[in-house]
Scaffold this motif. Structure first.
Motif, PDB file in Angstrom:
ATOM      1  N   LEU A   1       0.901  -1.704   0.302  1.00 52.00           N
ATOM      2  CA  LEU A   1       0.329  -0.416   0.318  1.00 52.00           C
ATOM      3  C   LEU A   1       0.669   1.369  -0.466  1.00 52.00           C
ATOM      4  O   LEU A   1       1.053   2.168  -0.844  1.00 52.00           O
ATOM      5  CB  LEU A   1      -0.861  -0.031   1.113  1.00 52.00           C
ATOM      6  N   MET A   2       1.998   1.594   0.868  1.00 49.83           N
ATOM      7  CA  MET A   2       2.107   3.077   1.089  1.00 49.83           C
ATOM      8  C   MET A   2       3.969   3.253  -0.117  1.00 49.83           C
ATOM      9  O   MET A   2       3.703   4.491  -0.801  1.00 49.83           O
ATOM     10  CB  MET A   2       3.384   3.303   2.454  1.00 49.83           C
ATOM     11  N   PRO A   3       4.124   1.728  -0.392  1.00 50.64           N
ATOM     12  CA  PRO A   3       4.936   2.398  -1.670  1.00 50.64           C
ATOM     13  C   PRO A   3       4.410   2.915  -2.572  1.00 50.64           C
ATOM     14  O   PRO A   3       5.024   3.785  -3.266  1.00 50.64           O
ATOM     15  CB  PRO A   3       6.305   0.422  -1.279  1.00 50.64           C
ATOM     16  N   ARG A   4       3.154   1.934  -3.171  1.00 44.56           N
ATOM     17  CA  ARG A   4       3.025   2.681  -4.343  1.00 44.56           C
ATOM     18  C   ARG A   4       1.982   3.884  -4.328  1.00 44.56           C
ATOM     19  O   ARG A   4       1.713   4.227  -5.167  1.00 44.56           O
ATOM     20  CB  ARG A   4       1.292   1.155  -4.149  1.00 44.56           C
ATOM     21  N   LEU A   5       1.290   4.082  -2.804  1.00 45.63           N
ATOM     22  CA  LEU A   5       0.981   5.060  -3.543  1.00 45.63           C
ATOM     23  C   LEU A   5       1.617   6.364  -2.840  1.00 45.63           C
ATOM     24  O   LEU A   5       1.986   7.487  -3.276  1.00 45.63           O
ATOM     25  CB  LEU A   5      -0.103   5.656  -1.309  1.00 45.63           C
ATOM     26  N   GLN A   6       3.111   5.729  -2.326  1.00 47.53           N
ATOM     27  CA  GLN A   6       3.824   7.698  -2.609  1.00 47.53           C
ATOM     28  C   GLN A   6       4.927   7.569  -3.293  1.00 47.53           C
ATOM     29  O   GLN A   6       4.998   8.554  -3.881  1.00 47.53           O
ATOM     30  CB  GLN A   6       5.287   6.693  -0.992  1.00 47.53           C
ATOM     31  N   GLN A   7       4.949   7.018  -4.800  1.00 45.74           N
ATOM     32  CA  GLN A   7       4.924   6.341  -6.222  1.00 45.74           C
ATOM     33  C   GLN A   7       4.398   7.397  -6.543  1.00 45.74           C
ATOM     34  O   GLN A   7       4.488   8.184  -7.277  1.00 45.74           O
ATOM     35  CB  GLN A   7       5.239   4.829  -6.586  1.00 45.74           C
ATOM     36  N   GLY A   8       2.880   7.334  -6.412  1.00 41.99           N
ATOM     37  CA  GLY A   8       1.785   8.115  -6.578  1.00 41.99           C
ATOM     38  C   GLY A   8       0.806   7.236  -7.719  1.00 41.99           C
ATOM     39  O   GLY A   8       1.304   6.443  -9.010  1.00 41.99           O
ATOM     40  N   VAL A   9      -0.524   7.499  -7.474  1.00 41.35           N
ATOM     41  CA  VAL A   9      -1.198   6.877  -8.559  1.00 41.35           C
ATOM     42  C   VAL A   9      -1.785   7.501  -9.542  1.00 41.35           C
ATOM     43  O   VAL A   9      -3.163   8.419  -8.813  1.00 41.35           O
ATOM     44  CB  VAL A   9      -2.146   5.970  -7.589  1.00 41.35           C
ATOM     45  N   GLU A  10      -2.035   7.896 -10.684  1.00 40.78           N
ATOM     46  CA  GLU A  10      -2.637   9.073 -11.498  1.00 40.78           C
ATOM     47  C   GLU A  10      -4.203   8.753 -11.346  1.00 40.78           C
ATOM     48  O   GLU A  10      -4.520   7.962 -11.421  1.00 40.78           O
ATOM     49  CB  GLU A  10      -1.845   8.235 -13.083  1.00 40.78           C
ATOM     50  N   GLY A  11      -4.729   9.625 -10.818  1.00 37.75           N
ATOM     51  CA  GLY A  11      -6.198   9.970 -10.936  1.00 37.75           C
ATOM     52  C   GLY A  11      -6.832   9.609  -8.970  1.00 37.75           C
ATOM     53  O   GLY A  11      -8.215   9.192  -9.199  1.00 37.75           O
ATOM     54  N   GLY A  12      -5.648   8.996  -8.452  1.00 35.42           N
ATOM     55  CA  GLY A  12      -5.450   8.623  -7.215  1.00 35.42           C
ATOM     56  C   GLY A  12      -5.909   9.585  -6.241  1.00 35.42           C
ATOM     57  O   GLY A  12      -6.195  10.705  -6.441  1.00 35.42           O
ATOM     58  N   PHE A  13      -6.163   8.967  -5.153  1.00 39.86           N
ATOM     59  CA  PHE A  13      -6.975   9.794  -4.204  1.00 39.86           C
ATOM     60  C   PHE A  13      -4.918  10.918  -3.277  1.00 39.86           C
ATOM     61  O   PHE A  13      -4.454  10.507  -4.259  1.00 39.86           O
ATOM     62  CB  PHE A  13      -6.551   9.156  -2.439  1.00 39.86           C
ATOM     63  N   THR A  14      -5.567  12.267  -3.387  1.00 40.33           N
ATOM     64  CA  THR A  14      -4.813  12.953  -3.528  1.00 40.33           C
ATOM     65  C   THR A  14      -4.111  13.008  -2.144  1.00 40.33           C
ATOM     66  O   THR A  14      -3.274  14.272  -1.735  1.00 40.33           O
ATOM     67  CB  THR A  14      -4.989  14.623  -4.399  1.00 40.33           C
ATOM     68  N   SER A  15      -5.075  12.390  -0.854  1.00 38.70           N
ATOM     69  CA  SER A  15      -4.530  13.012   0.658  1.00 38.70           C
ATOM     70  C   SER A  15      -4.550  12.299   1.251  1.00 38.70           C
ATOM     71  O   SER A  15      -4.677  10.692   1.119  1.00 38.70           O
ATOM     72  CB  SER A  15      -5.613  13.971   0.954  1.00 38.70           C
ATOM     73  N   GLU A  16      -4.246  12.202   2.432  1.00 37.29           N
ATOM     74  CA  GLU A  16      -3.024  10.906   3.707  1.00 37.29           C
ATOM     75  C   GLU A  16      -4.983  10.500   4.331  1.00 37.29           C
ATOM     76  O   GLU A  16      -6.046  11.807   4.037  1.00 37.29           O
ATOM     77  CB  GLU A  16      -3.351  11.191   4.761  1.00 37.29           C
ATOM     78  N   PRO A  17      -5.552   9.670   4.927  1.00 37.10           N
ATOM     79  CA  PRO A  17      -6.963   9.074   4.888  1.00 37.10           C
ATOM     80  C   PRO A  17      -6.945   9.491   6.231  1.00 37.10           C
ATOM     81  O   PRO A  17      -5.645   9.295   7.026  1.00 37.10           O
ATOM     82  CB  PRO A  17      -6.973   7.923   5.007  1.00 37.10           C
ATOM     83  N   GLN A  18      -8.153   9.745   6.878  1.00 33.13           N
ATOM     84  CA  GLN A  18      -8.196   9.901   8.478  1.00 33.13           C
ATOM     85  C   GLN A  18      -8.097   8.475   9.112  1.00 33.13           C
ATOM     86  O   GLN A  18      -9.261   7.642   7.772  1.00 33.13           O
ATOM     87  CB  GLN A  18      -9.475   9.858   8.403  1.00 33.13           C
TER      88      GLN A  18
END
Length: 95
Positions: A67-84
């Motif tokens: 989860l974190m490695p892929r999100l830190q790479q950036g997901v085109e069109g994905g969530f733009t902020s950290e979740p609660q």
């Protein structure tokens, strides 16, 4: 013991969820190793994702290795902020 993770993304959308999901799940019809339940949908002010893992350890492994490695790479069109985030040990899980 099963372990639940609830992520609320303020301002999140279904399109952002779909983009993020495709980056971290093996396919639309299967769950990552250790995950036994997944649900998501619109909620007050954004988008909420609920995942239940078979243990806290499997959640941490998924979080740290996928989860974190892929999100830190950036997901085109994905969530733009950290979740609660809310987490808890599940004492009752019914099918």
């Amino acid at each position: 013991m099963a372990y639940a993770v609830v992520h609320h993304f303020p301002g999140g959308t279904e399109e952002q969820y779909e983009a993020s999901l495709s980056a971290v799940h093996p396919s639309r019809s299967s769950l990552p190793d250790g995950q036994i339940f997944h649900a998501a949908g619109p909620s007050d002010g954004g988008w909420t994702v609920i995942a239940i893992h078979d243990s806290r350890e499997s959640w941490e492994q998924f979080r740290d290795d996928i989860l974190m490695p892929r999100l830190q790479q950036g997901v085109e069109g994905g969530f733009t902020s950290e979740p609660q985030e809310t987490v808890f040990e599940v004492v009752n899980l019914q099918p």
